[in-house]
Design an enzyme around this catalytic site. Sequence first.
Site, PDB file in Angstrom:
ATOM      1  N   GLY B 241      54.021  20.859  -1.592  1.00 31.27           N
ATOM      2  CA  GLY B 241      55.592  21.456  -1.842  1.00 31.27           C
ATOM      3  C   GLY B 241      56.390  20.110  -2.339  1.00 31.27           C
ATOM      4  N   GLY B 469      50.282  20.663   4.413  1.00 26.37           N
ATOM      5  CA  GLY B 469      49.100  19.452   4.065  1.00 26.37           C
ATOM      6  C   GLY B 469      49.529  18.281   5.027  1.00 26.37           C
ATOM      7  N   THR B 470      50.657  18.412   5.751  1.00 24.27           N
ATOM      8  CA  THR B 470      51.220  17.510   6.654  1.00 24.27           C
ATOM      9  C   THR B 470      50.421  17.384   8.050  1.00 24.27           C
ATOM     10  OG1 THR B 470      52.684  19.118   7.099  1.00 24.27           O
ATOM     11  CG2 THR B 470      53.394  17.309   5.928  1.00 24.27           C
ATOM     12  N   GLY B 511      59.725  17.221   9.731  1.00 21.02           N
ATOM     13  CA  GLY B 511      59.055  18.364  10.322  1.00 21.02           C
ATOM     14  C   GLY B 511      58.174  17.796  11.483  1.00 21.02           C
ATOM     15  N   ARG B 616      55.991   6.862  17.610  1.00 20.14           N
ATOM     16  CA  ARG B 616      54.658   7.376  18.281  1.00 20.14           C
ATOM     17  C   ARG B 616      54.052   7.931  17.033  1.00 20.14           C
ATOM     18  NH1 ARG B 616      55.210  10.017  23.717  1.00 20.14           N
ATOM     19  NH2 ARG B 616      54.302   8.017  24.491  1.00 20.14           N
ATOM     20  N   THR B 622      45.837  12.609  10.758  1.00 22.87           N
ATOM     21  CA  THR B 622      46.703  13.076   9.627  1.00 22.87           C
ATOM     22  C   THR B 622      47.826  12.277   9.267  1.00 22.87           C
ATOM     23  OG1 THR B 622      48.098  14.018  11.648  1.00 22.87           O
ATOM     24  CG2 THR B 622      46.187  15.608  10.480  1.00 22.87           C
ATOM     25  N   GLY B 690      59.417  10.213  11.700  1.00 19.60           N
ATOM     26  CA  GLY B 690      59.063  10.543  10.205  1.00 19.60           C
ATOM     27  C   GLY B 690      58.101   9.478   9.719  1.00 19.60           C
ATOM     28  N   GLU B 693      57.350  10.492   4.349  1.00 19.42           N
ATOM     29  CA  GLU B 693      58.016  10.019   3.176  1.00 19.42           C
ATOM     30  C   GLU B 693      58.387   8.479   2.987  1.00 19.42           C
ATOM     31  OE1 GLU B 693      61.747  12.257   3.114  1.00 19.42           O
ATOM     32  OE2 GLU B 693      60.661  14.063   2.308  1.00 19.42           O
TER      33      GLU B 693
END
Lengths: 211, 733
Positions: B241, B469-470, B511, B616, B622, B690, B693
Amino acid sequence: MQSPGALEISRRDLLVASAATVTVAGAPSLAHSQTNTPEASTGTNVSFTVNGERLELELDNRTTLLDALREHLYLTGTKKGCDHGQCGACTVLVDGRRINACLTLAVMHEGGSITTIEGLGQPGNLHPMQAAFVEHDGFQCGYCTPGQICSSVAMLEEISANIPSHVTDDLMAPAEITAAEIRERMSGNICRCGAYSNIVEAITEVAGRKT
Amino acid sequence: MRFDTPATTNPIDQLKIVGQPIHRIDGPLKTAGKAVYAYEWHDPNTPYAYGYIVGSAIAKGRIRSIDVTAAKNAPGVLAVVTTDGVGELKKGKYNTAKLFGGTEVQHYHQAIAVVAAETFEEARAAASLVKVHYAEEKGVFDLAAARDTAVKPDDGEPDSAAGDFNAAFETAPVKLDQTYTTPDQSHAMMEPHASIAAWSGDELTVWTSSQMIDWWRTDLATTLGIDKEKVHIMSPFIGGGFGVKLFLRADAVLAALAAREAKRPVKVALPRPFLMNNTTHRPATIQRIRIGAGRHGRITAIAHESWSGDLPGGGPEVAVQQTRLLYAGENRMTAMRLATLDLPEGNAMRAPGEAPGMMALEIAIDEMAERLGLDPVEFRTINDTQVDPEKPERPFSHRDLVGCLRTGAQRFGWKDRSKRPGSRRDGDWLVGMGVGSAFRNNLVVPSGARVRLDRGGVVTVETDMTDIGTGSYTIIAQTAAEMLGVPVDKVAVSLGDSRFPVSSGSGGQFGGNSSTAGVYAACVKLREAVAQKLGFNNADDVIFADGEVRSGDRRITLAEAAGDEGLVAEDRIEFGKLTETHQQSTFGAHFVEVGVDVATGETRLRRMLAVCAAGRILNPITARSQVIGAMTMGVGAALSEDLVVDKARGFFVNHDLAAYEVPVHADIPHQEVIFLDETDPMSSPMKAKGIAELGLCGVAAAVANAIYNATGVRVRDYPITLDKLINGLPELS
């Protein structure tokens, strides 16, 4: 509609999913379109083998191999990323060679033998390349992944068959499995999530096991 | 659960499962082609029809008329729905350009009709028969030409200032005043937008590809003029996305309208050539940066101004955002100005603001370091700040930019970088190293989840969170497993269904942390329900481990505790004022080595390293994938990605994957990622931040700086293609 609950991720469900088989449904709508245009037949009967199963279909002549797999055989593991031969998400094996299924019409493959991602392995019984992609996290969103895996399986065969690439220095020597060769030969398969570094490691591991 | 005081010790800190390198639980499905994406939902008994979009051939104007006679008479056609035929539709809250409806054309390839037919081939053929008569109007498409018309946006915080920039810059002994440009960019995710819409009476189900389920549900209901409660959205797998699936898109609207007209479920996918002009893109920017410093390298004045464009009602690319926070300096100002352009809608793409902002700022910092005669790592270190430089009373919750820079320099062999540009040679290659800081703010968003425990001891998590895909499936399973003391394979995760509690969704790198914090909250409630049911009243000594719940001498399996009826708990994490009292951001450093062909100017990446300090790390596999993927996107931004504007006709010319060049295998070397071991108790009970990004921010500038180090040619106009280098390369003997 398929129950959304079937998508819960667990070992059990993976086994259930792997047991599901594809319904062969042909082209249910072709008769309708022909009644609208009695003057022109746009369909052709074609038979080919998909993942070892011999199939007969009546397909619109314009139907790509990709759409035949996805929309008529419900083998949706093969992805439509661009429909223009630019991304590689639709890579399948036809008679052992990798091709972009979006760039070839289904009716051109009379008598052909097609292998899709579903034919390589299933959850619970993954092909070594599929397992290596999981092990090395060679994907993220997963949409280019079936194409990457089909492509990489055929690509290693091409190296074994001593087919040179743009980066092969010595055409007289046996082709080697190097990171540079893998990257060059896999460059028709785009991964926008950017898993390339991991994909090369997955392929290298499988190649090492083979040789 | 309200999170308004810093996290203390909690069950996540056990790190038996969270923080461990657990492979994706959806991996076997994805690698076997069994993950079902939007266009792929099949019920063999349902006669799906196929919808094909017709897009506007002009960029601005009105539809005079649409002649659908030929299309309607074409073989297999079931319905043709036109934009003038449906009349004005209400626009969704999050959309700038309307997706469909009415006669106004706002941009090229805006949807103006959809043709539904029995087969895909018939729909496509019939769509080409739709004849449209336009009244074309003159549009504005050139940002550079429109720069002087740009205005201060009404919303947000376009300007900021502290101290007296002008005075400090005037008197600074060492100064830089440069302008940088970044082009329009496309998300170019692999799965095109796609939806299947099915009506049952007045209820609508849409299988689609959405990052934000509740936003789509709300905006689809608004656009169709129906009650939100009548809309069911499903999006369990999303083929990428990067921001373009945050907001409702035309495929869902067209599928719903066509399905209503055809009285059949209709599936619509946007053809790849529609993606660049029908949807959103990252807007181009022009950025002016001024930096003044003392001779020892301390910044005394820093200013960052950015110009970008968008359709009326749109917003600016917030490219100055990071400059408000990244480096010290008492006197500072930032400003954003917005021009009205008639190009397709500009909107969020991975790290909106910081991604293009860092592309400029981190070159400027490199240039400034050179003027000062300082190593660029050292210059950044000297100007570190532990507080918000515009509001010094606001500390960072946790900030280890310096640790990232130092660790990276050491691991990358930075000391071997040639101090004189253009002086290192390896055969035909000019070789150089570059560094860029990485910086992206940490956002936290309320997120809900429901957790079920069944009589088999299996835990099921339900949330409308998405996995683009995260790795959401996996880290959510890890969170529930850790909280309830079960192995990961005793957890089932169901995502992307609007019948589940509303989550943060996937965007803005919020997210992972937010949605797992929501699952944490629901698991706390489930733990309480288990303890209460068993009469374990001393909450402090209740332990969930090895599939059991224990209190004192008593131990009972979770399966038994659940009983035949099972147990269910639901909660939602909400965030208090910690983001106001403390600045939450994520940090990193990117190091790259490039070779530039001395004859052709072709740039090749040789090595890449990212060091990240982002709280953390919930799953190092991933998380690492997020970072290498972002590094890859950063290489594209540096070297090739550029939506080329046809300034006469007003559209992006290179609207496919052959001409919009994203990196391929051959472009990307082995990539290294190091995560600094840290937690941020201010961010959430997970103490995570996060990462997705952060990995993009600063990469392109590190590449640009490495090219400068290799060649001595400073390019300030992205992408850095060989034509911009070749005249500065040494003469060939």
